[in-house]
Design a protein around this motif. Structure first.
Motif, mmCIF file in Angstrom:
data_model
loop_
_atom_site.group_PDB
_atom_site.id
_atom_site.type_symbol
_atom_site.label_atom_id
_atom_site.label_comp_id
_atom_site.label_asym_id
_atom_site.label_seq_id
_atom_site.Cartn_x
_atom_site.Cartn_y
_atom_site.Cartn_z
ATOM 1 N N ALA A 1 0.809 -1.214 0.000
ATOM 2 C CA ALA A 1 0.000 0.000 0.000
ATOM 3 C C ALA A 1 0.842 1.263 0.000
ATOM 4 C CB ALA A 1 -0.933 0.004 1.209
ATOM 5 N N MET A 2 2.138 1.147 0.278
ATOM 6 C CA MET A 2 2.997 2.327 0.278
ATOM 7 C C MET A 2 3.331 2.786 -1.146
ATOM 8 S SD MET A 2 3.477 3.125 3.454
ATOM 9 C CE MET A 2 5.004 4.033 3.682
ATOM 10 N N HIS A 3 3.333 1.864 -2.099
ATOM 11 C CA HIS A 3 3.584 2.187 -3.503
ATOM 12 C C HIS A 3 4.871 2.979 -3.713
ATOM 13 C CE1 HIS A 3 -0.198 0.532 -4.904
ATOM 14 N NE2 HIS A 3 -0.750 1.078 -3.841
ATOM 15 N N THR B 1 11.664 7.939 -2.904
ATOM 16 C CA THR B 1 10.833 7.813 -4.101
ATOM 17 C C THR B 1 9.338 7.940 -3.807
ATOM 18 O OG1 THR B 1 10.818 5.388 -3.912
ATOM 19 C CG2 THR B 1 12.529 6.378 -5.293
ATOM 20 N N ALA B 2 8.971 8.170 -2.536
ATOM 21 C CA ALA B 2 7.564 8.420 -2.217
ATOM 22 C C ALA B 2 7.124 9.683 -2.953
ATOM 23 C CB ALA B 2 7.378 8.577 -0.711
ATOM 24 N N ALA B 3 6.007 9.604 -3.649
ATOM 25 C CA ALA B 3 5.641 10.635 -4.622
ATOM 26 C C ALA B 3 5.282 11.985 -4.018
ATOM 27 C CB ALA B 3 4.474 10.144 -5.474
ATOM 28 N N HIS C 1 7.981 13.409 -0.301
ATOM 29 C CA HIS C 1 8.404 12.101 0.220
ATOM 30 C C HIS C 1 7.386 11.506 1.193
ATOM 31 C CE1 HIS C 1 12.031 12.992 -1.856
ATOM 32 N NE2 HIS C 1 12.430 13.911 -1.009
ATOM 33 N N THR C 2 6.121 11.711 0.913
ATOM 34 C CA THR C 2 5.038 11.090 1.666
ATOM 35 C C THR C 2 4.081 10.438 0.671
ATOM 36 O OG1 THR C 2 3.732 13.148 1.647
ATOM 37 C CG2 THR C 2 5.145 12.752 3.568
ATOM 38 N N CYS D 1 0.294 8.284 -6.749
ATOM 39 C CA CYS D 1 1.046 7.117 -6.302
ATOM 40 C C CYS D 1 2.188 6.754 -7.239
ATOM 41 C CB CYS D 1 0.114 5.918 -6.162
ATOM 42 S SG CYS D 1 -1.268 6.201 -5.059
ATOM 43 N N PHE D 2 3.073 5.904 -6.725
ATOM 44 C CA PHE D 2 4.274 5.462 -7.435
ATOM 45 C C PHE D 2 3.944 4.852 -8.790
ATOM 46 C CE2 PHE D 2 8.617 4.307 -7.680
ATOM 47 C CZ PHE D 2 8.711 3.019 -8.165
#
Length: 211
Positions: free
Chosen positions: A130-132, A138-140, A168-169, A199-200
């Motif tokens: 769920a973090m993708h 690399t958190a979008a 970065h969240t 999302c990623f």
């Protein structure tokens, strides 16, 4: 002051997601206003392959008909900061069970500070899809947007404007955003805000709030 309504628009196929939990959001206790579900993830579940009528304010699952409790608001002070909890389930926040199932992370588990996914090229974190993202860098990023409309029926994509971002969240559960000092006050009756996450994997999450 912001009274939060939960709207998530998700495009793409995902297994689970994350939203900003706070007092004042729609669907905080689930889609049935007569029942307080401390273990709900209704506002988190993905939305895809739906018409705009169905995904807008999560109409398909009844979140648009599950308003916040009377007096519940999210305060966003101009020139100040406000904090929400990013989690996969209400039970993983301090809004349920006195925070018994929380940790520093959105899934309520323990992870190393350099938590990352495997692979070359890098893949998403596998023990929490769920973090993708592969890692924090690399958190979008996430954002809040505001509409100066209190009536949900009057809120459109055209009258929502982004006023704060947090790079970065989503990453840790606690997320603190800064509001610009020149943010105009809400009219009588309040405003509506949206929490945004691209999302990623190019999925889109949109969660809204009212003030």
């Amino acid at each position: 002051m912001l009274r939060t309504t939960a709207m998530i628009a998700l495009m793409g196929i995902v297994q689970a997601h994350t939203v900003a939990w706070t007092r004042g959001m729609h669907c905080l206790g689930g889609p049935d206003p007569s029942t307080e579900d401390l273990n709900t993830n209704t506002a988190v579940a993905p939305l895809y392959d739906l018409s705009k009528e169905d995904w807008w304010f999560q109409h398909d699952r009844g979140c648009d008909a599950a308003p916040p409790a009377e007096g519940d608001i999210l305060e966003i002070p101009a020139g100040g900061k406000f904090t929400v909890e990013l989690a996969h389930n209400r039970a993983q926040t301090t809004l349920s069970y006195d925070g018994k199932f929380t940790s520093a992370w959105p899934d309520g588990e323990e992870h190393p500070e350099d938590w990352s996914g495997p692979g070359d090229p890098a893949d998403c974190i596998q023990d929490d899809g769920a973090m993708h993202t592969n890692n924090q860098s690399t958190a979008a990023g996430t954002a809040f947007a505001i509409s100066y409309e209190a009536n949900m029926a009057d809120v459109t994509m055209e009258n929502l404007a982004v006023f704060t971002v947090l790079e970065h969240t989503p990453w840790k559960r606690i997320a603190t955003y800064e509001a610009p000092i020149d943010l105009p006050p809400c009219p009588e009756g309040g405003c509506t805000c949206a929490w945004l996450w691209v999302c990623f994997r190019l999925d889109i999450v949109l969660q809204s709030s009212q003030s």
